[in-house]
Design a protein around this motif. Structure first.
Motif, mmCIF file in Angstrom:
data_model
loop_
_atom_site.group_PDB
_atom_site.id
_atom_site.type_symbol
_atom_site.label_atom_id
_atom_site.label_comp_id
_atom_site.label_asym_id
_atom_site.label_seq_id
_atom_site.Cartn_x
_atom_site.Cartn_y
_atom_site.Cartn_z
ATOM 1 N N PHE A 1 39.397 35.962 46.375
ATOM 2 C CA PHE A 1 40.419 35.530 47.312
ATOM 3 C C PHE A 1 40.719 36.698 48.253
ATOM 4 O O PHE A 1 40.325 37.842 47.992
ATOM 5 C CB PHE A 1 41.686 35.094 46.582
ATOM 6 C CG PHE A 1 41.555 33.760 45.895
ATOM 7 C CD1 PHE A 1 41.500 32.592 46.633
ATOM 8 C CD2 PHE A 1 41.495 33.683 44.507
ATOM 9 C CE1 PHE A 1 41.379 31.351 46.019
ATOM 10 C CE2 PHE A 1 41.380 32.459 43.871
ATOM 11 C CZ PHE A 1 41.316 31.289 44.625
ATOM 12 N N ALA B 1 44.160 27.406 49.798
ATOM 13 C CA ALA B 1 42.996 28.229 49.485
ATOM 14 C C ALA B 1 42.310 27.736 48.221
ATOM 15 O O ALA B 1 41.073 27.741 48.123
ATOM 16 C CB ALA B 1 43.414 29.689 49.339
ATOM 17 N N ASP C 1 45.351 33.866 47.537
ATOM 18 C CA ASP C 1 45.568 33.267 46.222
ATOM 19 C C ASP C 1 46.919 32.569 46.143
ATOM 20 O O ASP C 1 47.103 31.616 45.387
ATOM 21 C CB ASP C 1 45.468 34.374 45.163
ATOM 22 C CG ASP C 1 45.409 33.829 43.745
ATOM 23 O OD1 ASP C 1 45.094 32.642 43.571
ATOM 24 O OD2 ASP C 1 45.694 34.598 42.816
#
Length: 357
Positions: A211, A184, A179
């Motif tokens: 995540f 990402a 995260d």
């Protein structure tokens, strides 16, 4: 232009000659900027340039490649590279970068562990007159001088496109990266560009979406175990990189499900390509690291020399638009291994296919 002041103090005459030569090069660059905006067609010398390279980690195969190729390219230009790796620890990365700043590097190249926390490095570097390149991962909320990476939303799109082509209907698990890593979020945005219309029409259901702390494969394995336990049936998995795909596939293997549920990946790691050949991983995304690292090394030298670097893109990082150079990723599955990663010399064919033929 700083030019490694620790050494320049001992080479004042040579430094003066170099500065005059660089001034001539900068004038030539200005004259030719319209015809060669990136400056890549002009000769450049990084002699006496010291590059500080701050890596979030060296615990994954790809970052070892980035480091080695970057160093070789920078040294070929005459520059010196000082490398520090933070082992996925933001405080350590900040301390290491501060040390390089205090040692008088001419430019910082940063792969941030935490996109927001590393903003303080940019502030401190600029206070010392040092420019900062954000390499592969974007630093958030800071006046970054240049961002050099791949089109990371496109990476996520490729992952989703490949899995949807295999499983156009069913229950999906999305296992994202860290995260704290802006990439990402870009991968996820790209994937959901493809998935959302299918979610809206009821073809696909996202039954698990998490995540993964620090991109750790064991954490991804635990997430996959949770997804299977909570849902009973999972038809497809989009895992954000190859390391986590390995963790996911381990969880599937423990349940005897390996090869029956398509799993995506990214980075074209050797182990992932071997899994693709074996049929337990559906695809990966190859990001030609050699192109990225070599281009970044050249641009780092140009930043150190205060030469202009023209870009045709920008990426907003929460504070402003960062000039960006984004390279194209490449989708790889069982049918395209030879024409992509093997052809480029990224991996040897005999290593990928060991025991499979």
């Amino acid at each position: 232009m700083r030019l490694g002041w620790l050494r320049k103090r001992k080479l004042s005459s040579a430094a003066l000659i170099l500065a005059l030569a660089i001034a001539g090069c900068e004038a030539a660059s200005d004259r030719n900027n319209d015809s060669a905006p990136s400056g890549r067609n002009e000769a450049i010398s990084g002699e006496n340039v010291v590059i500080g390279m701050s890596l979030a980690t060296l615990q994954e195969e790809r970052w070892l490649k980035d480091r080695d190729i970057f160093i070789a390219a920078a040294e070929a230009l005459g520059a010196e590279v000082q490398v520090q790796a933070a082992n996925s620890n933001s405080a350590r990365q900040i301390a290491q970068a501060e040390n390089m700043i205090s040692q008088g590097v001419d430019v910082l190249v940063i792969v941030p562990h935490d996109a927001a926390a590393t903003a303080v490095i940019v502030e401190k570097a600029h206070a010392a007159g040092i420019k900062v390149m954000s390499y592969d991962r974007l630093i958030k909320d800071a006046d970054v001088d240049l961002y050099v990476s791949f089109d990371n939303e496109r990476v996520g799109e490729m992952q989703a496109e490949a899995i949807v082509s295999l499983v156009p209907e069913g229950s999906y698990a999305y296992i994202g990266g860290a995260d704290s890593d802006n990439n990402a979020h870009l991968f996820k945005q790209g994937a959901f560009h493809i998935l959302q219309p299918l979610i809206d029409n009821g073809s696909i259901r996202i039954v698990y979406d998490q995540f993964t702390e620090d991109w750790v494969p064991d954490n991804a394995r635990e997430s996959m175990e949770e997804a299977l336990l909570a849902n009973g049936r999972i038809d497809a998995v989009i895992a954000a990189n190859d390391g986590m795909a390995g963790g996911v596939i381990q969880a599937l293997t423990d349940q005897g499900l390996q090869g029956s549920i398509p799993v995506s990946g990214q980075d074209a790691e050797l182990a992932a390509l071997q899994r693709i050949v074996a049929g337990t991983q559906a695809m990966t995304v190859y990001k030609p690291i050699k192109k990225l690292a070599e281009r970044a090394a050249e641009l780092a030298v140009r930043l150190a020399l205060n030469e202009p670097v023209a870009t045709d893109k920008s990426v907003h990082n929460g504070k402003g638009n960062v000039p960006a150079i984004l390279l194209d990723p490449v989708m790889v599955d069982r049918t395209s291994i030879d024409e992509t990663v093997v052809k480029d010399g990224f991996h040897k064919r005999e290593e990928i296919y060991a025991g499979a033929e």
